[in-house]
Design an enzyme around this catalytic site. Structure first.
Site, PDB file in Angstrom:
ATOM      1  N   SER A 173       0.276  -5.199   0.834  1.00  0.00           N
ATOM      2  CA  SER A 173      -1.085  -5.617   1.153  1.00  0.00           C
ATOM      3  C   SER A 173      -1.299  -7.093   0.793  1.00  0.00           C
ATOM      4  O   SER A 173      -0.531  -7.947   1.226  1.00  0.00           O
ATOM      5  CB  SER A 173      -2.075  -4.694   0.428  1.00  0.00           C
ATOM      6  OG  SER A 173      -3.385  -4.890   0.876  1.00  0.00           O
ATOM      7  N   HIS A 377      -2.586   2.635   5.187  1.00  0.00           N
ATOM      8  CA  HIS A 377      -2.322   1.540   4.251  1.00  0.00           C
ATOM      9  C   HIS A 377      -1.767   2.043   2.916  1.00  0.00           C
ATOM     10  O   HIS A 377      -0.826   1.463   2.364  1.00  0.00           O
ATOM     11  CB  HIS A 377      -3.614   0.750   4.018  1.00  0.00           C
ATOM     12  CG  HIS A 377      -3.395  -0.634   3.505  1.00  0.00           C
ATOM     13  ND1 HIS A 377      -2.831  -1.635   4.274  1.00  0.00           N
ATOM     14  CD2 HIS A 377      -3.667  -1.206   2.296  1.00  0.00           C
ATOM     15  CE1 HIS A 377      -2.764  -2.754   3.572  1.00  0.00           C
ATOM     16  NE2 HIS A 377      -3.266  -2.525   2.366  1.00  0.00           N
TER      17      HIS A 377
END
Length: 418
Positions: A173, A377
């Protein structure tokens, strides 16, 4: 004579590593259950030792005086790998699945020396040589400093301790921006990184599904909720931190709602999400950062670029020599880079932005789409089939970019078919 002595030293080093692995493995219990509640009470090195692995704490001093607390799954003599967490997370995010699952432990079992970074301002890295974490000056940093100072200091520390000349880095991320910032701003660090692995990259954010929500939330917070004009956000012991701890208490009445909220942020519908791992993550997430980190993200989201934080015109001229900061020169980043991304259900990293990043980097040696459409994610950290979908490919690539004398002789695990 010199060559014989050198060979004997290498043999001794290898024997020492195997002896250490044998001794530690004798006490290792990969399947020992660690509850989310207990996970939240342990520090990173304590979590490592809970399973019988050699966990260490290391204090790293940055050039601008911050003291980072990094952790290590020690494998002396092994080639070093540095894991870099994302926005408001901690290094504990690499442990949420347990040793039988997590990439960090898998790499240790292959003989790698595993290091885990904690950025300034999170609950592990709240010290400075002359500024208290309770002082607003402590939080005068952005994403730029996390890459420019924290990442470079951690790399230098690892190389100094281990004697190696380079490391392999793995970011998730926003953690994928650290090495990009460091390499673009301080090119002398590029030879120190043999391979940079990016999981769900966060550099460009032009096409995020949550783009409008993120922009509005930040604006409303700054305008209406940050009435004290604090430089910090979600830091340890803050009001919002305590509320989140109550909301995400694994044994509390709102635990299911907390679990659902993480799915809402990451991407709903994935069959890979492991509830126990998510709840472990949420005991230490969010873990605090500077408001300027979010401000830089929002500025980049609005502009569509990947640039340092923009201050006032006067401050920009002082810092950058220009009225506005120029985008990071990614075209100059020659580090071999591997990008792993989800195609369709990652709400915090869009495939179009990932392809844009690929087009800007001159040395992308792997561009891998996870072969499951609903991979989200958070699944990069906790997916139940992560080895089959993702980790095996990463491990093979890491082996290829490890200097030959340090490459693992351990057989790659086959992918199990249920």
């Amino acid at each position: 004579m010199y060559q014989i002595d050198l060979s004997l030293k290498r043999i001794s080093c290898v024997l020492f590593v195997f002896l250490l692995i044998w001794c530690v493995t004798d006490a290792v219990d990969d399947n020992r259950y660690l509850s989310p509640k207990k996970f939240g009470q342990l520090r990173g090195d304590e979590i490592i030792r809970f399973y019988g692995y050699p966990g260490e704490e290391h204090k790293v001093l940055t050039e601008d005086g911050y003291i980072l607390t990094n952790f290590r799954i020690a494998n002396p003599g092994g080639y070093p790998i540095l894991f870099i967490h994302g926005l408001t997370a901690t290094s504990d995010c690499w442990f949420v699945g347990g040793p039988a699952h997590d990439l960090s432990f898998r790499l240790w079992r292959r003989g790698y020396d595993v290091w885990l970074w904690n950025g300034r301002g999170n609950l592990y890295s709240m010290d400075h040589v002359n500024i208290s974490w309770s002082d607003e000056k402590f939080y005068k940093f952005s994403m730029h400093e996390l890459g420019y100072y924290d990442t470079t200091a951690s790399i230098d520390y690892i190389l100094n301790v281990t004697g190696h000349k380079s490391v392999i880095t793995i970011g998730h991320s926003m953690g994928t921006t650290n090495v990009l910032i460091a390499a673009a701003s301080r090119p002398e660090y590029q030879p120190k990184i043999a391979l940079n692995i990016l999981l769900a990259p966060g550099a460009f954010q032009r096409n995020l599904v949550t783009r409008g929500f993120s922009d509005t939330s930040y604006s409303q917070y700054v305008r209406w909720f940050n009435f004290d004009h604090l430089e910090r956000i979600l830091e340890k012991d803050s009001f919002y931190f305590k509320i989140n701890q109550l909301f995400c208490d694994p044994t509390g009445p709102t635990a299911e709602l907390c679990y659902f909220s993480m799915g809402l942020i990451s991407g709903l519908g994935s069959n890979q999400t492991v509830k126990d791992a998510v709840m472990k993550m949420m005991t230490k997430f969010p873990a605090g950062t500077s408001l300027n980190v979010l401000k830089q993200e929002i500025q980049n989201l609005r502009s569509g670029d990947f640039s340092p934080l923009s201050y006032s015109r006067k401050e920009n001229l002082k810092r950058y020599g220009t009225p506005k900061p120029s985008p990071y020169p990614l075209g100059k980043v020659q580090i071999p880079t591997a990008i792993y991304y989800g195609c369709c259900n990652d709400l915090l990293s869009h495939v179009k932005d990932t392809k844009l990043l690929k087009s800007r980097l001159p040395n992308v040696i792997r561009f891998y789409k996870v072969p499951y459409r609903l991979f989200n994610h958070g699944d990069f950290l906790w997916a139940k089939d992560a080895y089959r979908l993702l980790y095996k490919d990463i491990i093979i690539l890491i082996d290829q970019f490890t200097p030959y004398q340090y490459r693992s002789n351990v057989t790659i695990e086959p992918v199990s078919i249920d």
